[in-house]
Design an enzyme around this catalytic site. Structure first.
Site, PDB file in Angstrom:
ATOM      1  N   CYS A 131      -1.376 -14.839   7.660  1.00 50.89           N
ATOM      2  CA  CYS A 131      -1.343 -14.031   8.883  1.00 50.89           C
ATOM      3  C   CYS A 131      -1.476 -14.924  10.115  1.00 50.89           C
ATOM      4  O   CYS A 131      -0.594 -15.698  10.403  1.00 50.89           O
ATOM      5  CB  CYS A 131      -2.430 -12.952   8.805  1.00 50.89           C
ATOM      6  N   HIS A 163      -1.903 -10.392   3.170  1.00 48.52           N
ATOM      7  CA  HIS A 163      -3.240 -10.941   2.921  1.00 48.52           C
ATOM      8  C   HIS A 163      -3.596 -10.932   1.442  1.00 48.52           C
ATOM      9  O   HIS A 163      -4.223  -9.974   0.968  1.00 48.52           O
ATOM     10  CB  HIS A 163      -4.279 -10.096   3.661  1.00 48.52           C
ATOM     11  N   GLU A 187      -5.932 -12.506   0.026  1.00 50.35           N
ATOM     12  CA  GLU A 187      -7.399 -12.551  -0.143  1.00 50.35           C
ATOM     13  C   GLU A 187      -8.029 -11.164  -0.023  1.00 50.35           C
ATOM     14  O   GLU A 187      -9.181 -10.971  -0.388  1.00 50.35           O
ATOM     15  CB  GLU A 187      -8.010 -13.532   0.879  1.00 50.35           C
TER      16      GLU A 187
END
Lengths: 81, 236
Positions: free
Chosen positions: B86, B203, B205
């Site tokens: 990002c 994302h 994560e």
């Protein structure tokens, strides 16, 4: 030393989509300002300093390194005394 | 193996990345402050998501001049593995480790939702553990995720196999409506030419445990763990 001001105008290149400009154009149309076609948005910076011989090169450097992204934007510098 | 997670002023996904590395993957992980000039012997550097320096000027434009970025660029140029997620992707583009730029989403709205990513190449260090023929369900959260580049450079990206993730539908097909931001060629993530630097808007994560809605992000991290486990351990 002469004081000068560099006004740097940064805008998206013509071939890069400018969604902000497009949205502003749409709002203008909705408001009844139908005579304006396309709107392009941008930003400007005022840099103040003392005049010196290498100034133009220094300004070009800062414009390409930081103030604009050469992939998507162009810039124009206007010097004001 | 060890993950180094860089914290810039305004980063807000650094803890997510750290937690995924340390507690979900059970690997070593360390926060790296943006003013540090050392990468603390990390094997993988993560530039996390967020709004570094308030997104002033352009997303990532100021963060690329943080002291740690000199070390990150040197590390990447020597073959070190770097992932920008990002805002981290935006920083990698601004500092020139990856080609192109990310501009405002074509619809101008902040996009915060799950997307499906088609894995374009399963032979990379980032995707070797990704299931074949199945998209990854990974969330996005961004306002400036619209990938832009010159036509010639897009062609190069494609020909060199640098387009790693594209936005797709739940069946893994690039279809009308599956592109959430106007990205050219449906680009969600690209690598550099050498394949050691990855930038992606989604994302991974945030998708490492079922309770979060998806654990497909693990495939990406597991690919890296596999890569480094196969590699001989660091000397000293």
């Amino acid at each position: 030393m002469k004081k000068v001001k560099a006004i740097v105008y940064v805008r998206l290149k013509d071939e890069v989509l400018d969604p902000q400009g497009k949205t502003i154009a749409l709002a203008m149309e909705n408001m009844g300002y139908k005579e304006f076609g396309a709107v392009r948005s941008g930003r400007f910076f005022e840099l103040e300093c003392d005049s010196f011989p290498e100034l133009q090169n220094r300004i070009d450097e800062i414009c390409t390194k930081l103030l604009s992204n050469p992939v998507i934007e162009t810039y124009r510098v206007e010097m004001v005394s | 193996m060890k993950f180094g997670v860089v914290t810039f002023p305004g980063s807000n996904c650094d803890y997510d990345a750290y937690t995924a590395a340390k507690f979900t993957l059970n690997q070593e992980a360390e926060f790296l402050w943006h003013k540090s000039e050392s990468l603390a012997n990390s094997d993988v550097i993560i530039l996390p998501g967020g709004f570094s320096y308030g997104d002033y000027l352009r997303s990532g434009a100021i963060a690329r001049f943080s002291p740690i970025m000199k070390a990150v660029v040197k590390f990447a140029e020597a073959g070190g593995v770097v992932i920008g997620i990002c805002n981290g992707f935006q920083i990698l583009l601004e500092c020139g480790l990856l080609p192109g730029a990310l501009i405002r989403n074509s619809h101008l709205r902040f996009a915060c939702k799950y997307t499906y990513l088609k894995v374009e190449d399963h032979s990379t260090i980032f995707t070797s553990d990704c299931p074949v023929g199945q998209p990854l369900k990974i969330p996005i959260a961004h306002g400036d995720g619209n990938y832009y580049n010159f036509q010639a450079d897009l062609k190069d990206l494609k020909n060199n196999g640098q387009i790693l993730f594209t936005y797709a539908d739940a069946n893994g097909q690039n279809s009308n409506g599956s592109n959430p931001n106007g990205s050219l060629l449906d680009i969600a993530g690209i690598t550099n030419r050498d394949g050691n630097v990855l930038g992606m808007m989604p994302h991974p994560e945030r998708a490492v445990e079922k309770i979060l809605g998806s654990d497909d992000g693990l495939h990406i991290f597991n690919s890296l763990v596999t890569h480094f486990e196969k590699r001989p351990a660091r000397a000293g």
